[in-house]
Motif scaffolding. Structure first.
Motif, short mmCIF file in Angstrom:
data_model
loop_
_atom_site.label_atom_id
_atom_site.label_comp_id
_atom_site.label_asym_id
_atom_site.label_seq_id
_atom_site.Cartn_x
_atom_site.Cartn_y
_atom_site.Cartn_z
N ARG A 240 41.81 97.98 81.23
CA ARG A 240 40.74 97.90 82.22
C ARG A 240 39.95 99.21 82.25
O ARG A 240 38.71 99.20 82.33
CB ARG A 240 41.33 97.60 83.60
N ARG A 241 40.66 100.33 82.16
CA ARG A 241 39.97 101.62 82.14
C ARG A 241 39.09 101.73 80.89
O ARG A 241 38.01 102.32 80.93
CB ARG A 241 40.98 102.77 82.18
N GLN A 242 39.55 101.17 79.78
CA GLN A 242 38.74 101.18 78.56
C GLN A 242 37.47 100.36 78.77
O GLN A 242 36.38 100.78 78.35
CB GLN A 242 39.53 100.61 77.38
N GLN A 243 37.60 99.21 79.40
CA GLN A 243 36.41 98.40 79.70
C GLN A 243 35.39 99.20 80.50
O GLN A 243 34.20 99.21 80.19
CB GLN A 243 36.80 97.16 80.52
N ILE A 244 35.87 99.85 81.55
CA ILE A 244 34.98 100.61 82.43
C ILE A 244 34.36 101.79 81.68
O ILE A 244 33.18 102.09 81.84
CB ILE A 244 35.74 101.09 83.68
N ASN A 314 52.51 93.69 71.93
CA ASN A 314 51.72 94.38 72.95
C ASN A 314 51.24 95.74 72.49
O ASN A 314 50.29 96.31 73.05
CB ASN A 314 52.54 94.55 74.23
N SER A 315 51.89 96.29 71.46
CA SER A 315 51.54 97.65 71.02
C SER A 315 50.34 97.68 70.09
O SER A 315 49.82 98.76 69.79
CB SER A 315 52.74 98.28 70.30
N PHE A 316 49.86 96.54 69.64
CA PHE A 316 48.73 96.47 68.71
C PHE A 316 47.44 96.37 69.52
O PHE A 316 47.12 95.32 70.08
CB PHE A 316 48.91 95.25 67.80
N VAL A 317 46.71 97.50 69.62
CA VAL A 317 45.55 97.54 70.52
C VAL A 317 44.31 98.05 69.78
O VAL A 317 44.40 98.72 68.75
CB VAL A 317 45.83 98.46 71.73
N VAL A 318 43.15 97.71 70.35
CA VAL A 318 41.88 98.25 69.87
C VAL A 318 41.65 99.56 70.60
O VAL A 318 41.35 99.59 71.79
CB VAL A 318 40.71 97.27 70.12
N GLU A 319 41.83 100.66 69.88
CA GLU A 319 41.69 101.98 70.51
C GLU A 319 40.24 102.32 70.79
O GLU A 319 39.91 102.91 71.82
CB GLU A 319 42.30 103.05 69.60
N ARG A 320 39.33 101.97 69.87
CA ARG A 320 37.91 102.21 70.06
C ARG A 320 37.16 100.92 69.75
O ARG A 320 37.26 100.39 68.64
CB ARG A 320 37.44 103.35 69.16
N THR A 446 45.32 90.93 67.54
CA THR A 446 44.60 91.43 68.71
C THR A 446 43.12 91.21 68.48
O THR A 446 42.70 90.88 67.37
CB THR A 446 44.90 92.93 68.95
N SER A 447 42.34 91.40 69.52
CA SER A 447 40.89 91.17 69.43
C SER A 447 40.15 92.25 70.19
O SER A 447 40.67 92.85 71.13
CB SER A 447 40.51 89.79 70.00
N SER A 448 38.92 92.46 69.77
CA SER A 448 38.05 93.37 70.51
C SER A 448 37.62 92.71 71.81
O SER A 448 37.82 91.51 72.01
CB SER A 448 36.80 93.70 69.68
N LEU A 449 37.05 93.48 72.69
CA LEU A 449 36.34 92.90 73.83
C LEU A 449 35.17 92.10 73.28
O LEU A 449 34.71 92.34 72.16
CB LEU A 449 35.84 94.00 74.76
N PRO A 450 34.68 91.11 74.03
CA PRO A 450 33.56 90.31 73.53
C PRO A 450 32.36 91.17 73.13
O PRO A 450 32.03 92.15 73.80
CB PRO A 450 33.22 89.41 74.72
N VAL A 451 31.75 90.81 72.01
CA VAL A 451 30.57 91.52 71.51
C VAL A 451 29.37 90.59 71.54
O VAL A 451 29.52 89.36 71.56
CB VAL A 451 30.79 92.06 70.08
N SER A 473 32.52 92.51 85.70
CA SER A 473 32.91 91.35 86.50
C SER A 473 34.30 90.81 86.20
O SER A 473 34.88 90.11 87.04
CB SER A 473 31.88 90.22 86.31
N THR A 474 34.84 91.07 85.02
CA THR A 474 36.11 90.45 84.66
C THR A 474 36.96 91.38 83.81
O THR A 474 36.42 92.22 83.08
CB THR A 474 35.88 89.13 83.90
N ASN A 475 38.28 91.24 83.94
CA ASN A 475 39.18 91.96 83.04
C ASN A 475 39.79 91.03 82.00
O ASN A 475 40.71 91.40 81.28
CB ASN A 475 40.29 92.67 83.83
N ASP A 476 39.25 89.80 81.92
CA ASP A 476 39.66 88.86 80.89
C ASP A 476 39.10 89.33 79.55
O ASP A 476 37.89 89.45 79.39
CB ASP A 476 39.13 87.46 81.22
N PRO A 477 39.97 89.62 78.57
CA PRO A 477 39.46 90.19 77.32
C PRO A 477 38.79 89.18 76.39
O PRO A 477 38.17 89.58 75.42
CB PRO A 477 40.72 90.77 76.67
N GLN A 478 38.91 87.88 76.68
CA GLN A 478 38.43 86.90 75.71
C GLN A 478 37.76 85.68 76.34
O GLN A 478 37.93 84.56 75.86
CB GLN A 478 39.59 86.43 74.82
N ASN A 479 36.99 85.87 77.39
CA ASN A 479 36.29 84.73 78.00
C ASN A 479 34.91 84.60 77.37
O ASN A 479 33.90 85.05 77.92
CB ASN A 479 36.18 84.94 79.52
#
Length: 742
Positions: A240-244, A314-320, A446-451, A473-479
């Motif tokens: 969530r902090r990454q989103q913000i 859970n450890s496989f994340v998009v860092e940037r 894993t997936s990026s945030l929507p582009v 508006s949302t913390n859903d990573p894939q809507n």
């Protein structure tokens, strides 16, 4: 004043925030000693340009060497020692990956700007408050404490297993010794006594086996509880902090701490797995009725494997998140056939995995988007994760040469899509890999945030608005169907995000008065807007009342104007900017004649104007506003020079500059003097023109105001006039003749 000088003047609570993001990756000593030079470089551009980053790193090391020479002459032993250590550190860390230090410095400068903006705000915004919740900080400390305790418990259990192994070897030796004796010897009293001792030893073995299994079970249970509750929450909070942060908010940290927790838990689980394997080995050598190992071990091993699977997934994340190098402050907006970068990290850092994990990137895999448009990724889309490219040694991979390309089969659908439909379509960049370790095979995804995919740079502003609205508006990573029915946003949170656009993009956020003006523009004259809900359409799709553009297009044009033409003035805080005409007159009416303020035009896109107060002969107050200056006119003449040289001609009066004091009472030259491009050359001689017989000229904006009108005139009234010509006119001609000539 440099940005670093402003930072040093902050209150202690803000200085503590600054202290948190300076470490060995970028030491504060270097930031302090090279403040002016660091702030004059384009680190953002270098963070996505390897050649530029290499040059900047080399220049940084040269600057450090120059500082070393200086302090060596001063014989400052402590500083000499620290600078030598820092130079060696920077050389070693970033020689193979210069872009990483560019990213770090860019983030540090951006975070400084955000903190400076926050310090100028009377109240912290709701989103930032939620990100800095003390409960969250306490949970972070609890997670680290529990992970450390689990690691210690697993190591202690290792000692118990070793004791159990030694005890069983002794039992085995003594038992085999008795078995090797002749039958007659087995009946002796001494042997019977030994048999009783062996039985007692077997009972101890049984007790120890149960004790070890119980301890292993407790360790597994503690890991399970930690992963299910606090660690999962920590990971979600980081995402969530990454989103913000992606939409201009506070710099998101904590990934290194999460990596440490994930790695320690994985090591503990593998340690428990080895302990269970050792118990299985002991079982093959000795078993008995009621033996607990064959009953409990399979269940415990199954649970350990299950936890390892979940921990790795859970450890496989998009860092940037995906970002075009050409637009580093607009992540998740991708243009077709333009390269973008994206970085992945595995939070479980084990040496055995270095260069062993190959990651594949795809777009819109197994998802159904709301559009008929389909894309493929061109470029290198398979790469191996390694620990060598990151300065902190994390297990990561960065894709730097991916390009989205629209498939030809869908090209025919473009004509049926309106301008907003394209920028409201969400797509997903997916990544998959496989981990094979110690007999386990784990598939990771894993997936990026929507582009948002655009085909023309003119679509960028609306695409960025979509990214802002989604991540606010949302913390859903894939809507991906989010914009089928976009929810309303709380106005107080939206205003906070809008301030972030200014602090991150142009170096200074908005204060409460400026935000109030934006609130009124969005919702009209409302008393309170804390709980007001604003629709997506009103923010980005509906035209402002009486205008041919939307609120967002108007605001984006102002950001562009500041960035390209008035950035130093904005950073210094001399542009009030967001103030209505009505409020403007209230502020100026009681001020000294000649007091002026700068505001953005509400009717012209990307325009800035100034209004000054004057007093008529009868004592009445009057106001004058010049026609807004847009980027075309500001490209020809710097805005600070316009303010310095501006002249106005009243009927029967000579031209004069009416701008005396910047609101509230700052002398104009004191406010803008350092931004003047050059001093006007009054009374220049012909020889000043470089020996060619010409008099140097400077364009001067001049307005003509009639006695019976306070309305600004058209651009045709703003004529160029050199200072020398104006001086000659005043010396030889009467005011009436000058007015006629102008």
């Amino acid at each position: 004043m440099s940005q670093w000088s402003q930072v040093q003047q902050l209150e202690i609570k803000f200085l503590e925030q600054v202290d948190q993001f300076y470490d060995d990756n970028f030491p504060m000593e270097i930031r302090h000693l090279l403040a002016q030079w660091i702030e004059s470089q384009d680190w953002e551009a270098a963070s996505n340009n390897e050649a530029m980053a290499t040059i900047l790193l080399q220049n940084l090391l040269i600057q450090v060497d120059e500082q070393l020479d200086r302090v060596s002459q001063e014989k400052n032993l402590l500083l000499i020692h620290n600078l030598k250590r820092i130079r060696k550190l920077l050389q070693g860390k970033y020689h193979g990956n210069p872009m990483h230090i560019a990213v770090i410095i860019s983030n540090c400068l951006r975070e400084e700007r955000r903190i400076l903006a926050a310090a100028s705000m009377p109240v912290q915004g709701p989103l930032e408050k939620s990100l800095q919740n003390s409960v969250v900080s306490e949970r972070q400390r609890n997670v680290e404490h529990k992970v450390s305790a689990i690691k210690n418990s697993a190591q202690m259990t290792d000692q118990d297993v070793k004791y159990l192994e030694d005890l069983q070897e002794e039992f085995d030796f003594r038992y085999k010794t008795i078995q090797s004796l002749e039958q007659s010897d087995k009946n002796s009293a001494l042997i019977k006594q030994e048999m009783l001792a062996l039985q007692a030893m077997l009972n101890t073995l049984d007790y120890k086996r149960k004790e070890v299994l119980s301890k292993i079970g407790r360790v597994i249970h503690e890991i399970d509880m930690l992963m299910s509750n606090m660690l999962t929450e920590e990971l979600l909070d980081w995402k969530r902090r990454q989103q913000i942060a992606c939409i201009g908010g506070p710099l998101h940290g904590g990934l290194d701490q999460l990596q440490n927790c994930f790695t320690l838990l994985a090591e503990s689980l593998f340690q428990v797995r080895r302990q269970l394997e050792k118990l299985d080995e002991l079982l093959t050598r000795l078993t008995y009725d009621g033996d607990p190992i064959p009953v409990q071990r399979p269940q415990l091993l199954e649970k350990v494997n299950f936890l390892l699977y979940n921990l790795f997934r859970n450890s496989f994340v998009v860092e940037r998140q995906p970002c075009m190098p050409t637009h580093p402050q607009r992540p998740m907006v991708l243009k077709t056939l333009i390269q973008f970068t994206v970085k992945l990290r595995l939070l479980i850092k084990l040496p055995e995995l270095n260069y062993q994990i190959r990651v594949k990137a795809t777009i819109d895999k197994n998802v159904s988007t709301v559009s008929n448009r389909r894309f493929v990724l061109c470029g290198t889309h398979v790469k191996a994760m390694n620990m060598d490219e990151s300065a902190n040694g994390s297990l990561s991979v960065e894709f730097r040469h991916l390009q989205p390309k629209e498939m030809k089969s869908s090209a025919g659908s473009k004509g049926n899509e309106g301008p907003h439909m394209v920028t409201e379509e969400l797509h997903s960049i997916s990544f998959e890999t496989q981990v094979c370790l110690y007999g386990l095979t784990i598939n990771l995804e894993t997936s990026s945030l929507p582009v948002v995919m655009i085909s023309n740079v003119s679509q960028l502003p609306n695409a960025w608005a979509s990214i802002i609205w989604y991540n606010l508006s949302t913390n859903d990573p894939q809507n991906l169907s989010f914009f089928n029915n976009p929810p309303a946003a709380t106005l107080s949170q939206l205003l906070e995000v809008l301030s972030w656009q200014f602090s991150s993009y142009v170096g200074r956020g908005l204060n409460s008065e400026q935000l109030n003006m934006l609130a009124e523009k969005l919702m009209g004259q409302q008393v309170s807007y804390n709980d007001y809900q604003l629709s997506w359409a009103k923010f980005c799709k509906e035209h402002l009342p009486g205008k041919s553009f939307t609120f967002w297009v108007w605001l984006e044009a102002i950001l562009d104007l500041i960035k390209k033409h008035i950035l130093p003035l904005w950073i210094d805080g001399y542009v009030m900017g967001f103030v209505s005409k009505e409020k403007e007159r209230i502020l100026l009416k009681d001020k000294t004649p000649g007091t002026f303020l700068l505001r953005f035009s509400e009717s012209n896109l990307g325009g800035i104007t100034f209004t000054w107060v004057d007093q008529l002969e009868n004592g009445d107050v009057t106001f004058h506003s010049v026609e807004p200056y847009n980027k075309g006119r500001l490209s020809a003449l710097p805005f600070a020079d316009i303010l310095r040289d501006y002249k106005v001609i009243m009927a029967d009066n000579v031209p004069e500059n009416p701008l005396k004091y910047l609101y509230p009472d700052i002398p104009k030259d004191k406010a803008f003097g350092k931004h003047y491009s050059c001093q006007p050359n009054e009374g220049s001689k012909p020889s000043d023109g470089g020996g060619k017989g010409y008099v140097p000229s400077v364009f001067i904006p001049v307005s003509k105001i009639l006695n019976d009108s306070t309305d600004p005139h058209s651009p045709s009234d703003l004529l160029p006039m050199s200072p020398s010509v104006y001086a000659v006119l005043r010396e030889h001609l009467s005011p009436t003749v000058i007015e006629t000539a102008v």
